[in-house]
Enzyme design. Structure first.
Site, short mmCIF file in Angstrom:
data_model
loop_
_atom_site.label_atom_id
_atom_site.label_comp_id
_atom_site.label_asym_id
_atom_site.label_seq_id
_atom_site.Cartn_x
_atom_site.Cartn_y
_atom_site.Cartn_z
N SER A 198 5.93 4.11 -6.51
CA SER A 198 4.84 4.93 -7.00
C SER A 198 3.72 4.00 -7.42
O SER A 198 3.73 2.82 -7.09
CB SER A 198 5.33 5.76 -8.20
N GLY A 242 1.22 3.97 -5.07
CA GLY A 242 0.11 4.64 -5.76
C GLY A 242 -1.23 4.17 -5.24
O GLY A 242 -1.31 3.57 -4.17
N SER A 243 -2.30 4.45 -6.01
CA SER A 243 -3.60 3.93 -5.59
C SER A 243 -3.94 2.63 -6.31
O SER A 243 -4.69 1.81 -5.80
CB SER A 243 -4.71 4.97 -5.78
N ASP A 296 1.48 2.52 -10.93
CA ASP A 296 1.94 1.93 -12.19
C ASP A 296 2.35 2.98 -13.22
O ASP A 296 3.16 2.71 -14.11
CB ASP A 296 0.84 1.02 -12.75
N ASN A 332 7.57 9.15 -6.82
CA ASN A 332 6.63 10.23 -7.09
C ASN A 332 5.91 10.60 -5.79
O ASN A 332 5.09 9.83 -5.30
CB ASN A 332 5.61 9.79 -8.16
N PRO A 333 6.21 11.78 -5.22
CA PRO A 333 5.63 12.13 -3.92
C PRO A 333 4.12 12.40 -3.99
O PRO A 333 3.43 12.38 -2.98
CB PRO A 333 6.39 13.40 -3.53
N GLU A 357 -2.68 4.93 -17.87
CA GLU A 357 -2.53 6.30 -18.36
C GLU A 357 -3.51 6.51 -19.52
O GLU A 357 -3.66 5.64 -20.38
CB GLU A 357 -1.09 6.54 -18.85
#
Length: 368
Positions: A79, A111-112, A81, A22-23, A359
């Site tokens: 990416s 990701g972060s 999670d 995921n860019p 999410e």
């Protein structure tokens, strides 16, 4: 040294990996980091890659749900999670999910949050690291080609949603921080620090009923099948002859959400919480070692809940201690921890954000 009962598979050499990337994740550097850090290491390890760059939400979900996966030896998620959550649930929607779930999965932190990557780094015995160092460690684990099982938790909600979760389910303070800080994604992992301070300023209390099946109180009649039953990524297959071919494993420890929990469950007497978090891995984020006792497939949900009445100062102290995994040593009477096999949470009103693997979910009764 591997824990007793851990069995490892080995990826073939040469190996072909499908990389789902995921860019936009984290601060938007995933593609650059993949090309600069990951690709040279994989090339040396004889791992060829097909890179699939996602263009929209659910893109990876559809790809792994519909694609013929036989051409790849492993699926690699580069990416945060959230993308792995898509991949796991896409695989579980396949008619051949049982076979598909045997495909080794790898997480590379892009990701972060990167909670699973931080957990795997911890299980592997590496020092606590972040950013490029964590990415290098996780890529090195992929290059070595060892893989083992991982627990999944089956979560269902009152409105009929059904998810498979690999990291955790939350309600209250931690979920608020996670979702409220989305607007600071460009800060990377510092977004969570800022979000924590903001949520501390407006500390909220959530009302609901929490129930659980403690690990110690397994029903005498039919204990949950543990090893040596064959386990695929931590999912215990249903007994032979139950369900149609391809049907998902039954939630054998749960009764329908409309019914009271079984008598051997524990119902928490308090009904006002600052947070509830059911985590199945060690880390909640790169700098949050929430469940130091957790392992990849211990068959256990590590349930934390914080009762109302805690002061902001104490809450901040707990979160600072959590960066080292020493929060339970503070013996805070408001923070409770219990290892469980199953849990149910019934909010009194639809207030606050729920999260599964980071999410956002609508607030409603849920069990897992």
């Amino acid at each position: 040294l591997s824990p007793p009962g851990d069995s490892y598979g080995v990826l073939p050499r040469p190996c072909h990996a499908l990389v789902l990337l995921n860019p936009q994740s984290g601060s938007g550097r995933a593609l650059d980091d993949f090309q600069a850090v990951v690709q040279p290491m994989l090339a040396e390890a004889d791992i060829a890659t097909t890179v699939f760059v996602t263009e929209r939400p659910h893109h990876a979900h559809e790809k792994v749900r519909d694609e013929d996966l036989s051409q790849w030896d492993t699926l690699v998620v580069m990416s945060g999670d959230g993308l792995l959550f898509e991949v796991v649930n896409g695989l579980m929607e396949r008619p051949d999910w049982k076979e598909a779930m045997k495909k080794p999965l790898c997480i590379l932190p892009g990701g972060s949050g990167n909670a699973l990557a931080a957990s795997v780094n911890y299980y592997a015995g590496y020092d606590h690291v972040a950013k490029k160092k964590l990415l290098t460690n996780c890529t090195f684990i992929l290059c070595k080609g060892l893989y083992t099982q991982m627990d999944l938790v089956s979560l269902s909600t009152a409105s009929g949603k059904h998810f498979f979760s690999f990291l955790g389910f939350g309600w209250g303070f931690i979920s608020d921080v996670d979702i409220d800080s989305e607007k600071y994604r460009w800060l990377g992992s510092a977004r969570f620090t800022l979000g924590t301070l903001q949520c501390l300023a407006k500390l909220r209390v959530y009302q609901g009923r929490l129930s659980y099946l403690p690990v110690a109180a397994e029903q005498g009649s039919s204990p949950a099948p543990r090893d040596p039953a064959p386990v695929t990524n931590g999912l215990v297959p249903p007994p032979a002859g139950t369900g149609a071919p391809g049907s998902l494993p039954p939630d054998s420890l749960l009764v329908p959400l409309g019914q009271p929990v079984p008598a051997h469950w524990t119902v928490v007497p308090e009904e006002e919480f600052v947070l509830v978090y059911a985590i199945y891995q060690s880390h909640l984020g790169t700098n949050l070692l929430m469940a130091p006792a957790a392992r990849l497939h211990d068959g256990c949900i590590h349930l934390f809940y914080m009762k109302a009445g805690i002061s902001r100062v104490t809450l901040l102290k707990l979160f600072l201690a959590m960066s080292r995994g020493t929060h339970l040593d503070l013996n805070c009477p408001h923070l409770c921890y219990v290892p469980v096999r199953a849990f149910r949470l019934e909010p009194r009103v639809a207030a606050g954000i729920m999260t599964v693997d980071g999410e956002a979910l609508a607030c409603e009764p849920v069990q897992g």
